[in-house]
Design a protein around this motif. Sequence first.
Motif, PDB file in Angstrom:
ATOM      1  N   ALA A  17      27.789  90.112  41.650  1.00 14.76           N
ATOM      2  CA  ALA A  17      26.685  89.503  40.894  1.00 14.76           C
ATOM      3  C   ALA A  17      25.406  90.225  41.287  1.00 14.76           C
ATOM      4  CB  ALA A  17      26.587  88.012  41.202  1.00 14.76           C
TER       5      ALA A  17
ATOM      6  N   LYS B 150      22.420  90.406  40.459  1.00 13.84           N
ATOM      7  CA  LYS B 150      21.072  89.850  40.589  1.00 13.84           C
ATOM      8  C   LYS B 150      20.703  89.597  42.044  1.00 13.84           C
ATOM      9  CE  LYS B 150      21.711  84.830  39.950  1.00 13.84           C
ATOM     10  NZ  LYS B 150      23.155  84.637  39.737  1.00 13.84           N
TER      11      LYS B 150
ATOM     12  N   ASP C  37      28.767  91.662  37.617  1.00 14.44           N
ATOM     13  CA  ASP C  37      28.339  90.517  36.803  1.00 14.44           C
ATOM     14  C   ASP C  37      26.841  90.663  36.567  1.00 14.44           C
ATOM     15  OD1 ASP C  37      27.880  87.863  35.767  1.00 14.44           O
ATOM     16  OD2 ASP C  37      27.372  87.223  37.800  1.00 14.44           O
TER      17      ASP C  37
ATOM     18  N   ALA D 284      26.571  87.298  31.673  1.00 18.35           N
ATOM     19  CA  ALA D 284      26.294  85.865  31.514  1.00 18.35           C
ATOM     20  C   ALA D 284      24.805  85.660  31.249  1.00 18.35           C
ATOM     21  CB  ALA D 284      26.706  85.109  32.779  1.00 18.35           C
TER      22      ALA D 284
ATOM     23  N   ARG E  31      31.346  80.095  28.696  1.00 18.65           N
ATOM     24  CA  ARG E  31      30.992  79.472  29.964  1.00 18.65           C
ATOM     25  C   ARG E  31      31.009  77.970  29.760  1.00 18.65           C
ATOM     26  NH1 ARG E  31      25.959  80.703  34.010  1.00 18.65           N
ATOM     27  NH2 ARG E  31      26.335  78.993  35.467  1.00 18.65           N
TER      28      ARG E  31
ATOM     29  N   HIS F 170      34.863  80.836  31.416  1.00 13.67           N
ATOM     30  CA  HIS F 170      34.026  81.245  32.548  1.00 13.67           C
ATOM     31  C   HIS F 170      33.363  80.005  33.139  1.00 13.67           C
ATOM     32  CE1 HIS F 170      29.827  82.750  33.820  1.00 13.67           C
ATOM     33  NE2 HIS F 170      30.647  83.167  34.759  1.00 13.67           N
TER      34      HIS F 170
ATOM     35  N   HIS G  96      30.728  78.744  36.699  1.00 13.14           N
ATOM     36  CA  HIS G  96      29.972  79.102  37.919  1.00 13.14           C
ATOM     37  C   HIS G  96      29.224  77.844  38.330  1.00 13.14           C
ATOM     38  CE1 HIS G  96      27.648  81.241  40.883  1.00 13.14           C
ATOM     39  NE2 HIS G  96      26.513  80.913  40.295  1.00 13.14           N
TER      40      HIS G  96
ATOM     41  N   SER H  44      25.490  77.961  44.089  1.00 14.61           N
ATOM     42  CA  SER H  44      25.369  79.024  45.077  1.00 14.61           C
ATOM     43  C   SER H  44      25.282  78.438  46.478  1.00 14.61           C
ATOM     44  CB  SER H  44      24.116  79.833  44.760  1.00 14.61           C
ATOM     45  OG  SER H  44      24.180  81.104  45.346  1.00 14.61           O
TER      46      SER H  44
ATOM     47  N   GLY I 118      30.967  82.711  41.173  1.00 13.91           N
ATOM     48  CA  GLY I 118      30.784  83.033  42.597  1.00 13.91           C
ATOM     49  C   GLY I 118      30.371  81.801  43.354  1.00 13.91           C
ATOM     50  N   GLY I 119      29.384  81.947  44.225  1.00 18.18           N
ATOM     51  CA  GLY I 119      28.827  80.789  44.907  1.00 18.18           C
ATOM     52  C   GLY I 119      29.195  80.651  46.362  1.00 18.18           C
TER      53      GLY I 119
ATOM     54  N   GLU J 279      32.817  86.276  40.677  1.00 14.25           N
ATOM     55  CA  GLU J 279      31.476  86.882  40.607  1.00 14.25           C
ATOM     56  C   GLU J 279      30.716  86.532  41.883  1.00 14.25           C
ATOM     57  OE1 GLU J 279      30.929  86.127  35.806  1.00 14.25           O
ATOM     58  OE2 GLU J 279      30.110  84.706  37.231  1.00 14.25           O
ATOM     59  N   LEU J 280      30.907  87.309  42.922  1.00  9.86           N
ATOM     60  CA  LEU J 280      30.251  87.023  44.207  1.00  9.86           C
ATOM     61  C   LEU J 280      28.975  87.834  44.341  1.00  9.86           C
ATOM     62  CD1 LEU J 280      33.456  87.034  46.421  1.00  9.86           C
ATOM     63  CD2 LEU J 280      32.052  85.033  45.843  1.00  9.86           C
ATOM     64  N   GLY J 281      27.912  87.178  44.738  1.00 10.76           N
ATOM     65  CA  GLY J 281      26.639  87.859  44.958  1.00 10.76           C
ATOM     66  C   GLY J 281      26.232  87.753  46.414  1.00 10.76           C
ATOM     67  N   ARG J 282      25.708  86.582  46.756  1.00 10.51           N
ATOM     68  CA  ARG J 282      25.206  86.335  48.105  1.00 10.51           C
ATOM     69  C   ARG J 282      26.211  86.721  49.204  1.00 10.51           C
ATOM     70  NH1 ARG J 282      21.484  82.395  49.075  1.00 10.51           N
ATOM     71  NH2 ARG J 282      22.067  81.474  47.083  1.00 10.51           N
TER      72      ARG J 282
ATOM     73  N   TYR K  44      18.977  87.969  47.270  1.00 10.34           N
ATOM     74  CA  TYR K  44      17.827  87.250  46.700  1.00 10.34           C
ATOM     75  C   TYR K  44      16.582  87.439  47.568  1.00 10.34           C
ATOM     76  CZ  TYR K  44      21.832  85.340  44.267  1.00 10.34           C
ATOM     77  OH  TYR K  44      23.007  85.240  43.558  1.00 10.34           O
TER      78      TYR K  44
HETATM   79  C1  PLP Z   1      24.063  84.085  40.312  1.00 10.79           C
HETATM   80  C2  PLP Z   1      25.387  84.107  39.681  1.00 10.79           C
HETATM   81  C3  PLP Z   1      26.513  84.423  40.430  1.00 10.79           C
HETATM   82  C4  PLP Z   1      26.470  84.730  41.904  1.00 10.79           C
HETATM   83  O1  PLP Z   1      26.164  83.655  42.694  1.00 10.79           O
HETATM   84  P1  PLP Z   1      26.259  83.794  44.291  1.00 10.79           P
HETATM   85  O2  PLP Z   1      25.966  82.438  44.774  1.00 10.79           O
HETATM   86  O3  PLP Z   1      25.231  84.778  44.705  1.00 10.79           O
HETATM   87  O4  PLP Z   1      27.648  84.229  44.617  1.00 10.79           O
HETATM   88  C5  PLP Z   1      27.735  84.446  39.777  1.00 10.79           C
HETATM   89  N1  PLP Z   1      27.828  84.176  38.450  1.00 10.79           N
HETATM   90  C6  PLP Z   1      26.767  83.853  37.708  1.00 10.79           C
HETATM   91  C7  PLP Z   1      26.939  83.584  36.272  1.00 10.79           C
HETATM   92  C8  PLP Z   1      25.505  83.807  38.296  1.00 10.79           C
HETATM   93  O5  PLP Z   1      24.445  83.490  37.546  1.00 10.79           O
END
Ligand code: PLP
Length: 387
Positions: free
Chosen positions: A47, A49, A68, A91, A138, A186, A188, A191, A227-228, A266-269, A364
């Motif tokens: 992810a 962002k 993502d 997304a 979604r 989808h 989510h 986070s 993700g999350g 979709e992993l970000g953090r 972030y």
């Molecule tokens: C922000 C986001 C993520 C990632 O979230 P994290 O908590 O950073 O893993 C995944 N999918 C979507 C659609 C998001 O907006």
Amino acid sequence: MAIAFNVDRLASIRTPFYFYDTNILRQTLDAINTETQKHDNYFVHYAVKANTNPKILQVIREAGLGIDCVSGGEIEQVLKAGFPANKIVFAGVGKSDWEIELGLDKGILCFNVESIPELEVINEIAARKGKVATICFRINPNVGAHTHANITTGLAENKFGIDMQDMEHVIRLAQQMQNVQFKGLHFHIGSQILEMDDFIALAHRINDLQDQLEAAGIQLDIINVGGGLGVDYKDPQANPIPNFKDFFAVYQQHLKLRPHQTLHFELGRAIVAQCGALITKVLYVKENAIKKFAIVDAGMTDLIRPALYDAHHRIINLTSTATEEDTYDVVGPICESSDVFDKDIPLPKTHRGDLLAILSAGAYGEIMASGYNCRPLPVGYTSEDLA
Ligand SMILES: *Cc1c(COP(=O)(O)O)cnc(C)c1O
């Protein structure tokens, strides 16, 4: 292995700046790949962002992850970084026409569609271009996440996704359209989630929805669980790598994936938080009747999470040799009372010129920096840049 600081090298750079330990990032990616390589139908999309620093993106691309995106700007950025379009999912509740056109022109893997009006616009734009857009819906699963209210996204009151009771209707609409191809669902839910029970609840909800759709004769090829996964902000040095084993095990054990389906994450953090730190210099130590303030040269313009989400980041003094501790509020120079990194925290006796590291700042952080107060944006350096 915790994030490693070469203090002499860091001390030669103008503060504040972000520092990324690529060893931590690589180990994190290895830990993910170790789990997902047990399955040939699991795909992880970073992810983006959370952090779009080009050097971070390069390491993540080398590890083979997809992406993502939540904006056209992100799609442009990751294509420039060399990610293949067919690994990008897109997304967002408010996709602009130009962003939809970009996704279609580049041939992204999937649009994650969040409303009927958006579905209609994607179908129209695709028709104009003589293309077929691959889409998932979604769905808002109405599953609460045990996290900060500003980062929970899967409740009926949140703006994200399509309500479960409308799911079948929107799928039927899509199936009647010429220029979209419906592929799956989808989700989510939020986070910084550390309770595996939240992900288990999501898996069970998806099982119910799948059963319901199959009874109506609707098959899914793609399940995307978002993700999350959270990280340890309290003790990042003890726990630099998130618990990916338990996270992926939740879905393996609880989600009834059909044999032909692909499962997307979709992993970000969880990928980038722990490899990054914001490095800042103490400008002044100011005392009043009740407090000692360590006033630093980084502010909420460099790292907004404490001001925005009440987030706590572990702060360490990299240069103090003092054996005695004192209690400080660590505050920035911005003209806002919320420009506080943390309150009443113990630090070794701290003086002007000391370097502090604000840990777990890889996600972030740099990406949310602003130019408020006409401040320059912080630069991001990797351990390889500074080797
Ligand atoms: C922000 C986001 C993520 C990632 O979230 P994290 O908590 O950073 O893993 C995944 N999918 C979507 C659609 C998001 O907006």
